[in-house]
Design an enzyme around this catalytic site. Structure first.
Site: not given
Ligand code: GRF
Length: 219
Positions: A17-18, A112, A141, A114, A96-97, A150
């Site tokens: 959750g950063s 989202n 992205s 990615h 999750r999809l 994605d």
């Molecule tokens: C991130 O790298 C994001 O791009 C990917 O999952 C990771 C989540 O990191 N989809 P965090 O849980 O927000 O620290």
């Protein structure tokens, strides 16, 4: 403090959750004109749930294995979103999809993040894929979620250089550092109405989209 004039956003998570934390911090610092009214995790052990609790944000865990289908899980998510009058949904490490049950409830309103420069390296282990391919630049992205994984219209991207001695951990740390400000800027663009549908059907940010340049060190 709750502010009903701000756009109501839900953040869906599965892990650390950063990126959620970056959004929380941005709302506290008035860099994001949104109120995070709900956090949903599909995993009970997600540290993101503790981040939500620390910020006094309502959070629920919906363990996906307790639902008979993806559609049933998505229906439970939609029920929660509706109960909290959510307007925009952000997937911040939500692994999750999703199905049309969720997509149809929030058309072009799900974002989202990615960890690659899409359309390169979609799916899992994007950072490992980039290292294996030997690309000299990669990044992250932010895009609208569509039925194809994605593959939705890109809102913003940030470029991160690879180093010859990179490991998934070192490159991942720099990509993560680039993700946080990018996600905040893209969500801010969304909630302030800066996304426009182009003639070819893609959504782009007015004035050319959000692109940030090469970042070769973690900050
Ligand atoms: C991130 O790298 C994001 O791009 C990917 O999952 C990771 C989540 O990191 N989809 P965090 O849980 O927000 O620290």
């Amino acid at each position: 403090m709750a502010n009903s004039s701000k756009t109501k956003v839900a953040v869906l998570v599965s892990g650390n959750g950063s990126n959620l934390q970056a959004l929380i911090d941005a709302t506290h610092q008035d860099r994001l004109d949104a109120e995070i009214v709900l956090v949903i995790s599909n995993r009970a052990d997600a540290f993101a749930l503790q981040r939500a609790a620390s910020a006094n944000i309502p959070a629920v865990c919906l363990p996906h294995r307790e639902y008979p289908s993806r559609e049933a899980f998505d229906a439970a998510v939609v029920t929660q979103l509706r109960q909290h009058d959510v307007e925009w949904v952000v997937f911040a490490g939500f692994m999750r999809l999703v199905t049309h049950v969720l997509l149809d409830a929030y058309p072009e309103r799900i974002i989202n993040i990615h960890p690659s420069l899409l359309p390169a390296f979609p799916g899992t282990d994007a950072i490992g894929q980039a290292l294996d391919y030997g690309v000299k630049v990669t990044g992250c992205s932010v895009h609208l979620v569509t039925a194809d994984m994605d593959a939705g219209p890109i809102i913003g991207q940030s470029v991160v250089a690879t180093h010859a001695d990179d490991t998934p951990e070192t490159l991942g740390a720099r990509i993560h550092a680039a993700e946080h400000p990018l996600l905040v800027r893209c969500v801010q663009a969304a909630v302030t109405g800066q996304l426009q549908l182009t003639a070819r059907g893609a959504r782009r940010v007015v004035a050319g989209g959000i692109v940030t340049g090469v970042s070769s060190s973690a900050s």
